[in-house]
Design a protein around this motif. Structure first.
Motif, mmCIF file in Angstrom:
data_model
loop_
_atom_site.group_PDB
_atom_site.id
_atom_site.type_symbol
_atom_site.label_atom_id
_atom_site.label_comp_id
_atom_site.label_asym_id
_atom_site.label_seq_id
_atom_site.Cartn_x
_atom_site.Cartn_y
_atom_site.Cartn_z
ATOM 1 N N ALA A 129 0.842 -1.434 -0.135
ATOM 2 C CA ALA A 129 0.003 -0.044 0.007
ATOM 3 C C ALA A 129 0.886 1.316 0.148
ATOM 4 O O ALA A 129 0.571 2.231 -0.905
ATOM 5 C CB ALA A 129 -1.091 0.034 1.165
ATOM 6 N N ALA A 130 1.963 1.160 0.820
ATOM 7 C CA ALA A 130 2.934 2.341 0.859
ATOM 8 C C ALA A 130 3.599 2.526 -0.556
ATOM 9 O O ALA A 130 3.952 3.605 -0.732
ATOM 10 C CB ALA A 130 3.710 2.146 1.971
ATOM 11 N N HIS A 131 3.688 1.472 -1.201
ATOM 12 C CA HIS A 131 4.562 1.862 -2.468
ATOM 13 C C HIS A 131 3.961 1.642 -3.664
ATOM 14 O O HIS A 131 4.288 1.311 -4.858
ATOM 15 C CB HIS A 131 5.649 0.674 -2.448
ATOM 16 N N GLY A 132 2.394 1.764 -3.677
ATOM 17 C CA GLY A 132 1.655 1.623 -4.848
ATOM 18 C C GLY A 132 1.742 0.363 -5.597
ATOM 19 O O GLY A 132 1.376 0.269 -6.727
ATOM 20 N N LEU A 133 1.681 -0.772 -4.657
ATOM 21 C CA LEU A 133 1.939 -2.040 -5.315
ATOM 22 C C LEU A 133 0.691 -2.895 -5.051
ATOM 23 O O LEU A 133 -0.053 -2.617 -3.957
ATOM 24 C CB LEU A 133 3.224 -3.041 -5.009
ATOM 25 N N VAL A 134 0.363 -3.986 -5.664
ATOM 26 C CA VAL A 134 -0.658 -5.144 -5.521
ATOM 27 C C VAL A 134 -0.047 -5.868 -4.337
ATOM 28 O O VAL A 134 1.089 -6.536 -4.313
ATOM 29 C CB VAL A 134 -0.784 -6.054 -6.532
#
Length: 314
Positions: free
Chosen positions: A162-167
């Protein structure tokens, strides 16, 4: 059939998941009718792994899907990065290696539900999540999950995503069964305890339970005096589990079911999205497990079965 939603999977996932750890191409005459019966009843989720039968489980599934021309109608759950004699293998390189081999065996170019078979807590979650996302971006994986990870590690991984814009991980596959194991059935296995179940209820992450029927503990084959099955004795023989078995028999009589169907319904009726992995040896065994889908268990019944309450539900 009943279904749950798993983010990224592309279609609803059947609450019964067909286990195929013993499958191999030279027994297609036996397993083909089981697979066909499963899809005929609306089942679509099939569990396998890179290590099952040295790859033979995946090869058999690939042959079956090719012969039925039904790849777009099934959800394949396969697992990789299992440890070997040299130790843990939860690295980007090993994930890529196992995934490539699984795709080839399964005769497909994507995996619907891809899970890491074991965890290596010494590995930071960030690199693991990034490696899996690279395969999502490349179209090789649709949804990612973890088998035999603790809920704390799952939460850590999803916070990183969530913090790194990932799934992040959209499902977990530990053991969950009415019979509680005395110790892990296999090295590195994780069973969902009360804290893990509370976490799943809070975050509503789907749980796909292996050994959902506790290796047949509720089938009637076992009793305290029968000790020839050493694995069952080691893992499941305890006073608490004999009481759970007694209660399952009592509730089964009241509901017109069998104790093993009550045990399966215990998984299916959890207060979070849950599926039960079953490994029938015949279409008849499959249909017996499927009958559990019609059983509704209240929260009071779940807690009584699990010895969290001593007051038998009315």
């Amino acid at each position: 059939m009943k279904y749950i939603d798993i983010a990224g999977a592309g279609m609803p996932c059947s609450k019964l998941v067909l286990g195929t750890d013993y499958y191999k191409p030279d027994i297609m005459d036996k397993i083909g009718p089981i697979l066909d019966a499963f899809t005929d009843m609306g089942g679509n989720a099939i569990d396998t792994a890179h290590i099952y039968g040295g790859g033979n489980s995946e090869r058999a599934l690939g042959l079956w899907m090719e012969s039925r021309n039904n790849r777009d109608r099934v959800l394949i759950l396969t697992k990789g990065a299992h440890h070997n004699r040299d130790g843990p293998r939860v690295t980007a390189a090993h994930i890529a290696q196992d995934l490539e081999e699984s795709l080839e065996r399964l005769r497909t170019d994507y995996i619907d539900l891809y899970a890491l078979h074991r965890d290596d807590p010494t590995q930071p979650v960030g690199g693991i999540v990034e490696a899996l996302n690279a395969h999502i971006d490349a179209g090789r994986i649709r949804a990612i999950g973890a088998s035999n990870w603790t809920h704390q590690r799952l939460q850590e991984a999803n916070e990183y995503a969530a913090a790194h814009g990932l799934v992040g991980f959209s499902f977990s596959s530990p053991n969950l069964s009415l019979a509680k194991p005395n110790e892990p059935r296999w090295e590195g296995c994780v069973s969902a305890d009360e804290a893990a179940c509370d976490w799943h209820e809070r975050v509503q992450m789907p749980l796909l339970s292996w050994s959902s029927q506790a290796g047949g503990f509720f089938s009637g084959r076992f009793s305290p005096e029968k000790t020839d099955d050493k694995e069952a004795v080691r893992v499941y023989y305890s006073d608490a589990n004999w009481e759970r078995l007694r209660r399952s028999r009592e509730l089964a009589e009241r509901k017109g079911a069998t104790p093993i169907q009550i045990a399966c319904a215990y998984v299916l009726c959890q207060p979070f999205p849950a599926c039960a992995l079953v490994g029938p040896q015949s279409p008849e065994e499959l249909r017996s497990s499927a009958a559990a889908l019609a059983i509704e268990l209240s929260r009071d019944e779940l807690e009584w079965l699990d010895l969290r309450s001593d007051r038998a539900p009315l």
